[in-house]
Write a protein that holds these residues in place. Structure first.
Motif, PDB file in Angstrom:
ATOM      1  N   PRO A   1       0.843  -1.040   0.016  1.00  0.00           N
ATOM      2  CA  PRO A   1      -0.231  -0.001  -0.045  1.00  0.00           C
ATOM      3  C   PRO A   1       0.974   1.236   0.234  1.00  0.00           C
ATOM      4  N   PRO A   2      -0.004   2.887  -0.340  1.00  0.00           N
ATOM      5  CA  PRO A   2       1.096   3.965  -0.303  1.00  0.00           C
ATOM      6  C   PRO A   2       1.447   3.678   0.975  1.00  0.00           C
ATOM      7  N   ASN A   3       2.658   4.307   0.902  1.00  0.00           N
ATOM      8  CA  ASN A   3       3.749   4.738   2.160  1.00  0.00           C
ATOM      9  C   ASN A   3       3.546   3.596   2.886  1.00  0.00           C
ATOM     10  N   SER A   4       3.622   2.370   2.970  1.00  0.00           N
ATOM     11  CA  SER A   4       4.632   0.967   3.354  1.00  0.00           C
ATOM     12  C   SER A   4       5.653   1.143   3.575  1.00  0.00           C
ATOM     13  N   GLY A   5       6.261   2.184   3.039  1.00  0.00           N
ATOM     14  CA  GLY A   5       7.920   2.347   2.850  1.00  0.00           C
ATOM     15  C   GLY A   5       8.168   1.910   1.069  1.00  0.00           C
ATOM     16  N   LYS A   6       7.817   1.323   0.158  1.00  0.00           N
ATOM     17  CA  LYS A   6       7.375   0.626  -0.910  1.00  0.00           C
ATOM     18  C   LYS A   6       8.852   0.930  -1.432  1.00  0.00           C
ATOM     19  N   GLY A   7       8.410   2.341  -1.645  1.00  0.00           N
ATOM     20  CA  GLY A   7       9.872   2.820  -2.223  1.00  0.00           C
ATOM     21  C   GLY A   7      11.278   3.171  -1.786  1.00  0.00           C
TER      22      GLY A   7
ATOM     23  N   ARG B   1       4.909  13.169   6.093  1.00  0.00           N
ATOM     24  CA  ARG B   1       5.370  13.394   5.130  1.00  0.00           C
ATOM     25  C   ARG B   1       5.294  13.316   3.780  1.00  0.00           C
ATOM     26  N   GLY B   2       3.723  12.820   3.958  1.00  0.00           N
ATOM     27  CA  GLY B   2       2.872  13.434   2.538  1.00  0.00           C
ATOM     28  C   GLY B   2       3.879  14.931   1.412  1.00  0.00           C
ATOM     29  N   ARG B   3       3.154  14.269   0.113  1.00  0.00           N
ATOM     30  CA  ARG B   3       3.525  14.865  -0.972  1.00  0.00           C
ATOM     31  C   ARG B   3       2.886  16.466  -0.715  1.00  0.00           C
ATOM     32  N   LYS B   4       2.949  17.341  -1.001  1.00  0.00           N
ATOM     33  CA  LYS B   4       2.506  18.325  -0.170  1.00  0.00           C
ATOM     34  C   LYS B   4       0.777  18.780  -0.442  1.00  0.00           C
ATOM     35  N   ASP B   5       0.702  18.577  -1.595  1.00  0.00           N
ATOM     36  CA  ASP B   5      -0.445  18.516  -2.499  1.00  0.00           C
ATOM     37  C   ASP B   5      -1.520  17.290  -2.108  1.00  0.00           C
ATOM     38  N   ASP B   6      -1.097  16.492  -1.391  1.00  0.00           N
ATOM     39  CA  ASP B   6      -1.731  15.860  -0.877  1.00  0.00           C
ATOM     40  C   ASP B   6      -2.535  16.251   0.747  1.00  0.00           C
TER      41      ASP B   6
ATOM     42  N   GLU C   1      -3.523  -0.141   8.991  1.00  0.00           N
ATOM     43  CA  GLU C   1      -3.878   1.029   7.826  1.00  0.00           C
ATOM     44  C   GLU C   1      -3.725   2.149   8.894  1.00  0.00           C
ATOM     45  N   SER C   2      -3.799   1.991  10.257  1.00  0.00           N
ATOM     46  CA  SER C   2      -3.460   3.537  11.263  1.00  0.00           C
ATOM     47  C   SER C   2      -2.190   4.154  10.864  1.00  0.00           C
ATOM     48  N   VAL C   3      -0.675   3.277  10.822  1.00  0.00           N
ATOM     49  CA  VAL C   3       0.299   3.488  10.497  1.00  0.00           C
ATOM     50  C   VAL C   3       0.243   4.063   8.833  1.00  0.00           C
ATOM     51  N   LEU C   4      -0.172   3.917   7.802  1.00  0.00           N
ATOM     52  CA  LEU C   4       0.190   4.109   6.773  1.00  0.00           C
ATOM     53  C   LEU C   4      -1.004   5.651   6.585  1.00  0.00           C
ATOM     54  N   VAL C   5      -2.021   5.419   7.004  1.00  0.00           N
ATOM     55  CA  VAL C   5      -2.870   6.665   7.252  1.00  0.00           C
ATOM     56  C   VAL C   5      -1.657   7.629   7.837  1.00  0.00           C
ATOM     57  N   GLU C   6      -1.168   7.578   9.226  1.00  0.00           N
ATOM     58  CA  GLU C   6      -0.167   8.291   9.917  1.00  0.00           C
ATOM     59  C   GLU C   6       0.844   9.379   9.003  1.00  0.00           C
ATOM     60  N   ARG C   7       1.542   7.976   8.377  1.00  0.00           N
ATOM     61  CA  ARG C   7       3.231   8.344   8.021  1.00  0.00           C
ATOM     62  C   ARG C   7       2.608   9.391   6.249  1.00  0.00           C
ATOM     63  N   ALA C   8       1.102   8.586   5.699  1.00  0.00           N
ATOM     64  CA  ALA C   8       0.879   9.911   4.513  1.00  0.00           C
ATOM     65  C   ALA C   8       0.722  10.850   5.209  1.00  0.00           C
ATOM     66  N   LEU C   9       0.026  11.666   5.964  1.00  0.00           N
ATOM     67  CA  LEU C   9      -0.483  12.778   6.832  1.00  0.00           C
ATOM     68  C   LEU C   9       1.010  13.094   6.981  1.00  0.00           C
TER      69      LEU C   9
ATOM     70  N   GLU D   1      -8.297  13.228   1.577  1.00  0.00           N
ATOM     71  CA  GLU D   1      -9.409  13.137   1.014  1.00  0.00           C
ATOM     72  C   GLU D   1      -8.277  12.135  -0.193  1.00  0.00           C
ATOM     73  N   VAL D   2      -7.177  12.789  -0.693  1.00  0.00           N
ATOM     74  CA  VAL D   2      -6.496  12.034  -2.314  1.00  0.00           C
ATOM     75  C   VAL D   2      -5.857  11.066  -1.690  1.00  0.00           C
ATOM     76  N   VAL D   3      -5.228  11.343   0.144  1.00  0.00           N
ATOM     77  CA  VAL D   3      -4.763   9.315   0.402  1.00  0.00           C
ATOM     78  C   VAL D   3      -5.419   8.770   0.290  1.00  0.00           C
ATOM     79  N   ARG D   4      -7.004   8.956   1.080  1.00  0.00           N
ATOM     80  CA  ARG D   4      -8.532   8.294   1.149  1.00  0.00           C
ATOM     81  C   ARG D   4      -8.041   7.645  -0.253  1.00  0.00           C
ATOM     82  N   ILE D   5      -8.151   8.016  -1.324  1.00  0.00           N
ATOM     83  CA  ILE D   5      -8.514   7.689  -2.815  1.00  0.00           C
ATOM     84  C   ILE D   5      -7.461   6.762  -2.987  1.00  0.00           C
ATOM     85  N   ARG D   6      -6.045   6.591  -3.032  1.00  0.00           N
ATOM     86  CA  ARG D   6      -5.185   6.488  -2.850  1.00  0.00           C
ATOM     87  C   ARG D   6      -5.569   4.772  -1.907  1.00  0.00           C
TER      88      ARG D   6
END
Ligand code: AMP
Length: 188
Positions: free
Chosen positions: A12-18, A131-136, A121-129, A139-144
């Motif tokens: 998932p997004p923000n799993s550290g995959k990249g 260190r997310g990209r500035k325009d995230d 999922e709680s960890v993914l959402v926390e990480r997204a918010l 809503e966009v985090v949830r759609i991803r």
């Protein structure tokens, strides 16, 4: 090429995959091919591809399978991918799985491993918010995450049934995850 690793990274997004994809590719001496990075570069360059995908990407949705097929076919045909590769962010849908199978079969190749990096999922959402990209936006985090759950998660069962899946817990320090991934692909 004998012994070449052809690896798909799922997660998932923000799993550290990249981050982990780059580390593993370096360790194995194969190119890390991130379709997200390729598309972002196209957007930045303002190329025809970039102009086609910009809106979809900004909304957190997936780019069409047909367009992605062109992108990946071209990239895997390049010289540096002949001796193996690590794909980060492709395939993301079952039709993309079929496309990749076709590309590999045409070259007489197969995938060697599919690494699945996951976290709650709680960890993914926390990480997204955090260190997310500035325009995230939230809503966009949830759609991803929805796109991942609906379209990409089915790939996990598919690759598991083929015996290719290597599941790794991504909710640990970077170095710990790095070692676990190396072990999972038999390179510890
Ligand atoms: P990523 O950096 O891998 O999260 O990718 C960023 C964005 O690029 C995604 O949210 C999608 O809009 C698009 N993208 C990247 N790879 C793919 C793919 N395999 N299929 C569809 N869209 C993709």
């Amino acid at each position: 090429m004998a012994g070449a690793e052809r690896i798909v990274f799922l997660g998932p997004p923000n799993s550290g995959k990249g981050t982990q994809a780059v580390l593993l590719a370096q360790a194995l001496g194969i190119p890390a091919i991130s379709t997200g990075d390729m598309l972002r570069a196209a957007v930045t360059a303002g190329s025809p591809l970039g102009r086609r995908v910009e809106g979809v990407m900004n909304r957190g949705e997936l780019v069409s399978d047909d367009l992605m097929a062109e992108v990946v076919k071209d990239r895997l045909a390049q010289n540096d991918a002949v001796g193996g590769f690590l794909l980060d962010g492709y395939p993301r849908t079952l039709p993309q799985v079929a496309t990749l199978d076709g590309i590999l079969a045409d070259a007489g190749n197969e995938l060697t491993h599919v690494v699945m990096l996951d976290a709650p999922e709680s960890v993914l959402v926390e990480r997204a918010l955090l260190r997310g990209r500035k325009d995230d936006t939230e809503e966009v985090v949830r759609i991803r995450l929805d796109e991942y759950r609906n379209k990409t998660k089915p790939l996990v069962d598919h690759y598991r049934s083929l015996g290719l899946l290597r599941e790794v817990d991504g909710n640990r320090p970077i170095e710990t995850v790095e070692v676990a991934i190396l072990e999972s692909v038999g390179h510890a």
